[in-house]
Every structure is written in structure tokens, then in C-alpha cells.
Design a protein around this motif. Structure first.
Motif, PDB file in Angstrom:
ATOM      1  N   GLU A 124      -7.580  -8.281   4.257  1.00  0.00           N
ATOM      2  CA  GLU A 124      -6.693  -9.216   4.951  1.00  0.00           C
ATOM      3  C   GLU A 124      -6.197 -10.320   4.006  1.00  0.00           C
ATOM      4  N   GLU A 125      -7.065 -10.818   3.121  1.00  0.00           N
ATOM      5  CA  GLU A 125      -6.660 -11.845   2.154  1.00  0.00           C
ATOM      6  C   GLU A 125      -5.595 -11.299   1.211  1.00  0.00           C
ATOM      7  N   THR A 126      -5.769 -10.070   0.768  1.00  0.00           N
ATOM      8  CA  THR A 126      -4.789  -9.457  -0.128  1.00  0.00           C
ATOM      9  C   THR A 126      -3.465  -9.252   0.592  1.00  0.00           C
ATOM     10  N   GLU A 127      -3.532  -8.819   1.833  1.00  0.00           N
ATOM     11  CA  GLU A 127      -2.305  -8.633   2.642  1.00  0.00           C
ATOM     12  C   GLU A 127      -1.569  -9.964   2.808  1.00  0.00           C
ATOM     13  N   ILE A 128      -2.293 -11.029   3.089  1.00  0.00           N
ATOM     14  CA  ILE A 128      -1.683 -12.357   3.227  1.00  0.00           C
ATOM     15  C   ILE A 128      -1.031 -12.765   1.910  1.00  0.00           C
ATOM     16  N   ASN A 129      -1.745 -12.570   0.811  1.00  0.00           N
ATOM     17  CA  ASN A 129      -1.215 -12.909  -0.506  1.00  0.00           C
ATOM     18  C   ASN A 129       0.095 -12.165  -0.783  1.00  0.00           C
ATOM     19  N   LEU A 130       0.142 -10.886  -0.452  1.00  0.00           N
ATOM     20  CA  LEU A 130       1.348 -10.098  -0.697  1.00  0.00           C
ATOM     21  C   LEU A 130       2.494 -10.517   0.214  1.00  0.00           C
ATOM     22  N   ARG A 131       2.193 -10.873   1.437  1.00  0.00           N
ATOM     23  CA  ARG A 131       3.258 -11.340   2.343  1.00  0.00           C
ATOM     24  C   ARG A 131       3.824 -12.671   1.854  1.00  0.00           C
ATOM     25  N   LYS A 132       2.966 -13.535   1.333  1.00  0.00           N
ATOM     26  CA  LYS A 132       3.452 -14.785   0.741  1.00  0.00           C
ATOM     27  C   LYS A 132       4.299 -14.501  -0.498  1.00  0.00           C
ATOM     28  N   GLU A 156      11.812 -17.768  -5.563  1.00  0.00           N
ATOM     29  CA  GLU A 156      10.888 -18.631  -6.302  1.00  0.00           C
ATOM     30  C   GLU A 156      10.051 -17.853  -7.301  1.00  0.00           C
ATOM     31  N   SER A 157       9.804 -16.589  -7.024  1.00  0.00           N
ATOM     32  CA  SER A 157       9.116 -15.680  -7.956  1.00  0.00           C
ATOM     33  C   SER A 157       9.429 -14.265  -7.492  1.00  0.00           C
ATOM     34  N   PHE A 158       9.257 -13.326  -8.409  1.00  0.00           N
ATOM     35  CA  PHE A 158       9.561 -11.937  -8.098  1.00  0.00           C
ATOM     36  C   PHE A 158       8.377 -11.059  -8.497  1.00  0.00           C
ATOM     37  N   ARG A 159       7.519 -10.757  -7.525  1.00  0.00           N
ATOM     38  CA  ARG A 159       6.385  -9.879  -7.781  1.00  0.00           C
ATOM     39  C   ARG A 159       6.800  -8.450  -7.435  1.00  0.00           C
ATOM     40  N   PHE A 160       6.425  -7.537  -8.300  1.00  0.00           N
ATOM     41  CA  PHE A 160       6.665  -6.118  -8.060  1.00  0.00           C
ATOM     42  C   PHE A 160       5.340  -5.372  -8.140  1.00  0.00           C
ATOM     43  N   THR A 166       4.158  -3.485   5.248  1.00  0.00           N
ATOM     44  CA  THR A 166       2.867  -3.698   5.888  1.00  0.00           C
ATOM     45  C   THR A 166       1.897  -2.640   5.368  1.00  0.00           C
ATOM     46  N   GLY A 167       0.711  -3.067   5.015  1.00  0.00           N
ATOM     47  CA  GLY A 167      -0.281  -2.137   4.494  1.00  0.00           C
ATOM     48  C   GLY A 167      -0.389  -2.138   2.977  1.00  0.00           C
ATOM     49  N   ASP A 168       0.528  -2.810   2.291  1.00  0.00           N
ATOM     50  CA  ASP A 168       0.407  -2.907   0.826  1.00  0.00           C
ATOM     51  C   ASP A 168      -0.925  -3.538   0.441  1.00  0.00           C
ATOM     52  N   GLY A 169      -1.430  -4.432   1.283  1.00  0.00           N
ATOM     53  CA  GLY A 169      -2.679  -5.127   0.977  1.00  0.00           C
ATOM     54  C   GLY A 169      -3.851  -4.196   0.762  1.00  0.00           C
ATOM     55  N   SER A 170      -3.929  -3.116   1.512  1.00  0.00           N
ATOM     56  CA  SER A 170      -5.081  -2.220   1.369  1.00  0.00           C
ATOM     57  C   SER A 170      -5.056  -1.474   0.036  1.00  0.00           C
ATOM     58  N   ILE A 171      -3.878  -1.043  -0.415  1.00  0.00           N
ATOM     59  CA  ILE A 171      -3.839  -0.317  -1.702  1.00  0.00           C
ATOM     60  C   ILE A 171      -4.053  -1.261  -2.881  1.00  0.00           C
ATOM     61  N   VAL A 172      -3.507  -2.475  -2.772  1.00  0.00           N
ATOM     62  CA  VAL A 172      -3.703  -3.442  -3.852  1.00  0.00           C
ATOM     63  C   VAL A 172      -5.164  -3.889  -3.875  1.00  0.00           C
ATOM     64  N   ASN A 173      -5.731  -4.114  -2.720  1.00  0.00           N
ATOM     65  CA  ASN A 173      -7.129  -4.525  -2.633  1.00  0.00           C
ATOM     66  C   ASN A 173      -8.047  -3.476  -3.252  1.00  0.00           C
ATOM     67  N   LEU A 205       8.906   0.117  -9.573  1.00  0.00           N
ATOM     68  CA  LEU A 205       8.482  -1.257  -9.350  1.00  0.00           C
ATOM     69  C   LEU A 205       9.115  -1.682  -8.030  1.00  0.00           C
ATOM     70  N   ARG A 206       8.270  -2.034  -7.054  1.00  0.00           N
ATOM     71  CA  ARG A 206       8.759  -2.333  -5.708  1.00  0.00           C
ATOM     72  C   ARG A 206       8.207  -3.663  -5.226  1.00  0.00           C
ATOM     73  N   ALA A 207       9.080  -4.438  -4.598  1.00  0.00           N
ATOM     74  CA  ALA A 207       8.634  -5.701  -3.996  1.00  0.00           C
ATOM     75  C   ALA A 207       7.550  -5.417  -2.952  1.00  0.00           C
ATOM     76  N   PRO A 208       6.620  -6.343  -2.775  1.00  0.00           N
ATOM     77  CA  PRO A 208       5.535  -6.142  -1.793  1.00  0.00           C
ATOM     78  C   PRO A 208       6.034  -6.419  -0.378  1.00  0.00           C
ATOM     79  N   ASN A 209       6.856  -5.517   0.137  1.00  0.00           N
ATOM     80  CA  ASN A 209       7.535  -5.778   1.402  1.00  0.00           C
ATOM     81  C   ASN A 209       7.174  -4.793   2.512  1.00  0.00           C
TER      82      ASN A 209
END
Length: 188
Positions: free
Chosen positions: A57-65, A74-78, A26-33, A20-24
Motif C-alpha cells: 500500500e505504501e508503494t502504491e501511494i508513492n507511485l500515485r503521488k 514537477e517530476s517524471f518517473r517512469f 492501479t496495481g503498479d505498487g505490487s510489482i514495484v514493491n 518506460l511507462r509512467a506509473p499510471n
């Protein structure tokens, strides 16, 4: 309690089969998308964010947020990865945190092709233990639609108590009808 921003929060948690890894990164957005696209019909039934296919790009923005929220405590997404193959499986989060109690809610979704193998139960168990033992939460909640039997099975397997069903509590993911919400919790 000291200011949560000072808490030492690991950016990775390991279980027997999962990382379980924090979305930290670059490029996590493409695999999650891609996982959202692969599982779109299943996710659409339950999750408001999956009512339309997002652009990478929307998914990448979401993960960076999400990473910013992680740093702000404030929250912990993994993001969940299979240890053997490093395949992306899904996402699990500690969210809705109230540091005054302290308490939170766990949210999760899985790529359909990994469903039914116990991966999400393993990930939620790890995050529950982390929340109770490391963060010292006094209460962790899981809420899900009453008809989402796969989602309900996870807190039931992990010893969460069904506190009740809130009737006509929410709208369906697509906003078309009222739904009932199952309210589970585990406390120290």
C-alpha cells in the motif's frame, strides 16, 4: 517558455529492449514493491527510501503521488519494463526540475536480477535524450555516492562529465556516516 503544465509529455517511451511507462496504472505498487523486496539488500546500501521494507500500500501511494507529480510537470518517473517479457526492471526519473534554466537531475534504481545487462544504461540514455531533445533541458545532472561504482558507471558510459566530487556532502542512506557525492552533468 510556456507554462510546463501545457507541455505534451508522452506517458511511454520505447527503446530497443525496454518500455518506460509512467506509473499510471492501479496495481503498479505490487510489482514495484516486489522488486524492492527482491533487491532490498542492494538498494538499502544506497537509497534512503529502502531503509525498511515498505508495505504494498505504501508503494502504491508513492507511485500515485509520482503520477500526480508527472501530471503537474514537477517530476517524471517512469517504470521500466522489458519489452520481450513485460517484466518490471526498475525505475528512472527526471526530478529536481528547474524550469527557469531549464535543468533537472536523473535518478534511478534497478531490480538486482536485471543488473549487469545494460538495461539501466539504456533507460537513462533514453531519458537523457528525451530531456535534452524533447523537453529542451540545458543541463541534466546525475549525482551518486562516490563509492557506488555501478551507479557511477552509467553517466560515465553515456558521456556525462564528472564536474567534481563534493566531499562530506551527504549522509549515507542509513544516516550513519558522511559520504562524498559525485556530480555528473551533460549540457546542450
Amino acid at each position: 517558455m510556456k507554462n510546463p503544465i501545457l507541455l505534451d509529455i508522452p506517458s511511454q517511451l520505447d527503446t530497443e529492449r525496454l518500455i518506460l511507462r509512467a506509473p499510471n496504472r492501479t496495481g503498479d505498487g505490487s510489482i514495484v514493491n516486489q522488486a524492492i523486496r527482491d533487491s532490498f539488500s542492494e538498494l538499502k546500501a544506497w537509497l534512503p527510501f529502502a531503509q525498511k521494507l515498505p508495505e504494498v500500500e505504501e508503494t502504491e501511494i508513492n507511485l500515485r503521488k509520482a503520477h500526480i507529480n508527472f501530471l503537474k510537470r514537477e517530476s517524471f518517473r517512469f517504470l521500466i519494463f522489458k519489452k520481450e517479457t513485460n517484466e518490471f526492471i526498475g525505475s528512472v526519473s527526471l526530478q529536481g526540475i528547474d524550469w527557469a534554466i531549464p535543468k533537472c537531475e536523473i535518478g534511478y534504481w534497478i531490480n538486482t536480477k536485471f543488473s549487469g545487462s545494460g538495461y539501466m544504461t539504456e533507460a537513462v540514455k533514453a531519458l537523457t535524450n528525451f530531456g535534452l531533445n524533447h523537453l529542451k533541458f540545458n543541463r541534466i545532472e546525475i549525482r551518486c555516492e562516490s563509492t557506488n561504482l555501478k551507479s557511477r558507471a552509467i553517466p560515465e558510459k553515456l558521456g556525462f562529465e564528472l564536474e567534481g566530487v563534493l566531499r562530506n556532502d551527504d549522509l549515507s542512506a542509513d544516516g550513519s556516516k558522511l559520504t562524498d557525492t559525485c556530480f555528473y552533468s551533460i549540457i546542450l
